[in-house]
Design a protein around this motif. Structure first.
Motif, PDB file in Angstrom:
ATOM      1  N   UNK A  90      10.425  36.900  66.500  1.00  0.00           N
ATOM      2  CA  UNK A  90       9.445  37.931  66.813  1.00  0.00           C
ATOM      3  C   UNK A  90       9.393  38.898  65.641  1.00  0.00           C
ATOM      4  N   UNK A  91       8.209  39.135  65.112  1.00  0.00           N
ATOM      5  CA  UNK A  91       8.000  40.086  64.019  1.00  0.00           C
ATOM      6  C   UNK A  91       7.250  41.291  64.565  1.00  0.00           C
ATOM      7  N   UNK A  92       7.802  42.483  64.349  1.00  0.00           N
ATOM      8  CA  UNK A  92       7.207  43.716  64.855  1.00  0.00           C
ATOM      9  C   UNK A  92       7.055  44.680  63.684  1.00  0.00           C
ATOM     10  N   UNK A  93       5.791  44.905  63.250  1.00  0.00           N
ATOM     11  CA  UNK A  93       5.537  45.718  62.060  1.00  0.00           C
ATOM     12  C   UNK A  93       4.040  45.987  61.956  1.00  0.00           C
ATOM     13  N   UNK A  94       3.633  46.771  60.946  1.00  0.00           N
ATOM     14  CA  UNK A  94       2.216  46.834  60.583  1.00  0.00           C
ATOM     15  C   UNK A  94       1.828  45.516  59.928  1.00  0.00           C
ATOM     16  N   UNK A 107       1.411  33.608  58.321  1.00  0.00           N
ATOM     17  CA  UNK A 107       1.955  33.931  59.643  1.00  0.00           C
ATOM     18  C   UNK A 107       1.583  32.860  60.660  1.00  0.00           C
ATOM     19  N   UNK A 108       0.350  32.371  60.573  1.00  0.00           N
ATOM     20  CA  UNK A 108      -0.070  31.278  61.449  1.00  0.00           C
ATOM     21  C   UNK A 108       0.811  30.049  61.212  1.00  0.00           C
ATOM     22  N   UNK A 109       1.040  29.729  59.951  1.00  0.00           N
ATOM     23  CA  UNK A 109       1.846  28.554  59.616  1.00  0.00           C
ATOM     24  C   UNK A 109       3.317  28.717  60.001  1.00  0.00           C
ATOM     25  N   UNK A 110       3.792  29.950  60.074  1.00  0.00           N
ATOM     26  CA  UNK A 110       5.206  30.186  60.386  1.00  0.00           C
ATOM     27  C   UNK A 110       5.551  29.836  61.821  1.00  0.00           C
ATOM     28  N   UNK A 111       4.561  29.936  62.718  1.00  0.00           N
ATOM     29  CA  UNK A 111       4.815  29.707  64.135  1.00  0.00           C
ATOM     30  C   UNK A 111       5.462  30.881  64.836  1.00  0.00           C
ATOM     31  N   UNK A 342      -1.181  44.342  70.981  1.00  0.00           N
ATOM     32  CA  UNK A 342      -0.571  44.264  69.662  1.00  0.00           C
ATOM     33  C   UNK A 342      -0.317  42.849  69.190  1.00  0.00           C
ATOM     34  N   UNK A 343      -0.395  41.875  70.095  1.00  0.00           N
ATOM     35  CA  UNK A 343      -0.133  40.489  69.709  1.00  0.00           C
ATOM     36  C   UNK A 343      -1.275  39.979  68.837  1.00  0.00           C
ATOM     37  N   UNK A 344      -0.966  39.670  67.583  1.00  0.00           N
ATOM     38  CA  UNK A 344      -1.981  39.215  66.624  1.00  0.00           C
ATOM     39  C   UNK A 344      -1.878  37.729  66.323  1.00  0.00           C
ATOM     40  N   UNK A 345      -0.655  37.220  66.250  1.00  0.00           N
ATOM     41  CA  UNK A 345      -0.431  35.803  65.934  1.00  0.00           C
ATOM     42  C   UNK A 345       0.673  35.278  66.838  1.00  0.00           C
ATOM     43  N   UNK A 352      -5.881  38.029  68.129  1.00  0.00           N
ATOM     44  CA  UNK A 352      -6.611  39.292  68.013  1.00  0.00           C
ATOM     45  C   UNK A 352      -8.041  38.961  67.607  1.00  0.00           C
ATOM     46  N   UNK A 353      -9.003  39.347  68.435  1.00  0.00           N
ATOM     47  CA  UNK A 353     -10.379  38.900  68.217  1.00  0.00           C
ATOM     48  C   UNK A 353     -10.992  39.414  66.920  1.00  0.00           C
ATOM     49  N   UNK A 354     -10.853  40.703  66.569  1.00  0.00           N
ATOM     50  CA  UNK A 354     -11.427  41.148  65.290  1.00  0.00           C
ATOM     51  C   UNK A 354     -10.852  40.413  64.086  1.00  0.00           C
ATOM     52  N   UNK A 355      -9.557  40.098  64.118  1.00  0.00           N
ATOM     53  CA  UNK A 355      -8.942  39.348  63.015  1.00  0.00           C
ATOM     54  C   UNK A 355      -9.521  37.945  62.949  1.00  0.00           C
ATOM     55  N   UNK A 356      -9.628  37.291  64.108  1.00  0.00           N
ATOM     56  CA  UNK A 356     -10.178  35.932  64.151  1.00  0.00           C
ATOM     57  C   UNK A 356     -11.605  35.907  63.617  1.00  0.00           C
ATOM     58  N   UNK A 357     -12.412  36.866  64.026  1.00  0.00           N
ATOM     59  CA  UNK A 357     -13.807  36.922  63.584  1.00  0.00           C
ATOM     60  C   UNK A 357     -13.901  37.215  62.094  1.00  0.00           C
ATOM     61  N   UNK A 358     -13.046  38.097  61.593  1.00  0.00           N
ATOM     62  CA  UNK A 358     -13.100  38.475  60.178  1.00  0.00           C
ATOM     63  C   UNK A 358     -12.711  37.322  59.259  1.00  0.00           C
ATOM     64  N   UNK A 359     -11.786  36.466  59.731  1.00  0.00           N
ATOM     65  CA  UNK A 359     -11.219  35.445  58.849  1.00  0.00           C
ATOM     66  C   UNK A 359     -11.586  34.016  59.248  1.00  0.00           C
ATOM     67  N   UNK A 360     -12.411  33.863  60.277  1.00  0.00           N
ATOM     68  CA  UNK A 360     -12.906  32.533  60.622  1.00  0.00           C
ATOM     69  C   UNK A 360     -11.949  31.669  61.410  1.00  0.00           C
TER      70      UNK A 360
END
Length: 371
Positions: A90-94, A107-111, A342-345, A352-360
């Motif tokens: 679990x990674x907790x940070x900005x 981060x996606x590839x890290x699992x 806060x869960x992004x990956x 996270x929907x804005x991240x997904x939309x921004x990066x495809x």
């Protein structure tokens, strides 16, 4: 839970994920904390202070990442850190993923399960873990801008508040949120001529009621903004869309029309910046010039006042750290919808929907991680 606190390695980043006092709280909750050697020196916290709090000092970051179940940091993991993440961790940070495709891919590839401070919400819709750093960055933006206005730094050679018989500098603040409010407070305190732009009528009303005649508020339109920029001396970019890339409010063409020596400070640079000419800089080389306009775009501004920033941040993060450690991340997120935001990956997916939309990326609702 075994909590790991590595030393921050981003350029001139002196903050640390947990203070000795926060470590002591985690120890009192029955957890184990390992801290990389010298991780707290930037805030004046010695290894001995961490050991007195109950932590174990670990020689290298590689060892911290190899052992910890939860990694608590401040800034987004750098490439070498991302390579050390493991699927069970679990990674907790900005994170600030929307403008950072390389980090997101890693981060996606890290699992690993990655929770971002900046997208955790509160019952009011605010961003409680972004707020303390936004307060710091807003106030620092005026300090940084005032310094950059000095002639030797490339600015107009203006004192922000002027002196009796000499008019003050004109400060334009883009955005009336936490950053903008704190920037305006500092600028007004220095007796500058302050104008705050925002599109939310309620925000404008609140700002007007607070500042009265000491600052002007204007509804943000392209026309009104362009007019203000033509005579501005210092412009603070303080616009945030949670999780998403910052809107480019000031175009390259607008920059080209501004007076030589004008200073722009882009506090939104972590989310890509709100000036079209912005690019991330460091505390070592904080400014550059485009069309005779000085740009200050340091991506970790609060790192410059590391002790204040770390303690302010820990005041906000500690309850969430304890919840994640006490309950485990799934139970903690089930119990708290705001922490779930806060869960992004997770498990190789972007939640996270804005991240997904921004990066495809395909967006996976964070609730799916809990099923």
């Amino acid at each position: 839970m075994l909590i790991g606190v590595p030393k921050e390695i981003k350029n001139h980043e002196y903050r640390v994920g947990m203070t000795p006092e926060s470590v002591a709280e985690a120890i009192n909750h029955g957890h184990t904390v390992i801290v990389e050697k010298s991780a707290g020196l930037g805030i004046g916290a010695s290894d001995q202070a961490y050991e007195a709090a109950g932590a174990t000092i670990i020689e290298t970051a590689e060892q911290v990442f190899a052992k910890a179940e939860m990694i608590v940091k401040v800034k987004e993991p750098q490439a070498i850190e991302r390579a050390r993440l493991q699927p069970h961790q679990l990674l907790f940070t900005y994170l600030h993923l929307a403008p950072d495709p390389d980090q997101t891919k890693d981060l996606v590839n890290s699992g690993a399960t990655c929770i971002a401070y900046e997208t955790i919400t509160s019952h009011t819709g605010a961003l409680p873990l972004l707020k303390p750093m936004s307060q710091v960055a807003g106030r620092m933006s005026i300090q940084a801008g005032a310094t950059a206005l000095e002639k030797s730094k490339g600015g107009k050679g203006l004192l922000l508040g002027g002196v009796p018989g000499v008019k003050p500098a004109k400060v334009v603040v883009l955005g009336g949120g936490v950053v903008g409010f704190n920037a305006a407070q500092m600028a007004v305190g220095l007796q500058a001529d302050v104008t705050i732009f925002d599109k939310n009528p309620n925000t404008l009303e609140s700002l007007s009621n607070y500042f009265g005649s000491t600052a002007k508020t204007l509804y943000s339109t392209q026309a009104s903004l362009e007019e203000a920029l033509l005579t501005a001396d210092l412009v603070i970019g303080a616009v945030l869309i949670p999780g998403a890339a910052a809107p480019k409010l000031v175009t390259r063409e607008m920059i080209s029309k501004m007076e030589p020596g004008t200073v722009v400070v882009d506090v939104a640079i972590d989310q890509g910046g709100c000036f079209e000419t912005s690019k991330a800089t460091t505390h070592a080389e904080p400014t550059y010039v485009v069309d005779d306009v000085v740009h200050y775009c340091v991506a970790n501004m609060p790192g410059g006042v590391a002790r204040t920033s770390t303690y302010a941040l820990n005041n906000a993060t500690l309850p969430f750290i304890l919840a994640l450690a006490d309950k485990g991340w799934k139970a903690a997120l089930k119990d708290d919808d705001h922490l779930l935001n806060g869960l992004n990956v997770w498990d190789g997916k972007v939640t996270n929907q804005p991240v997904a939309e921004a990066l495809g990326y395909d967006f996976v609702p964070p609730e799916q991680a809990l099923s």
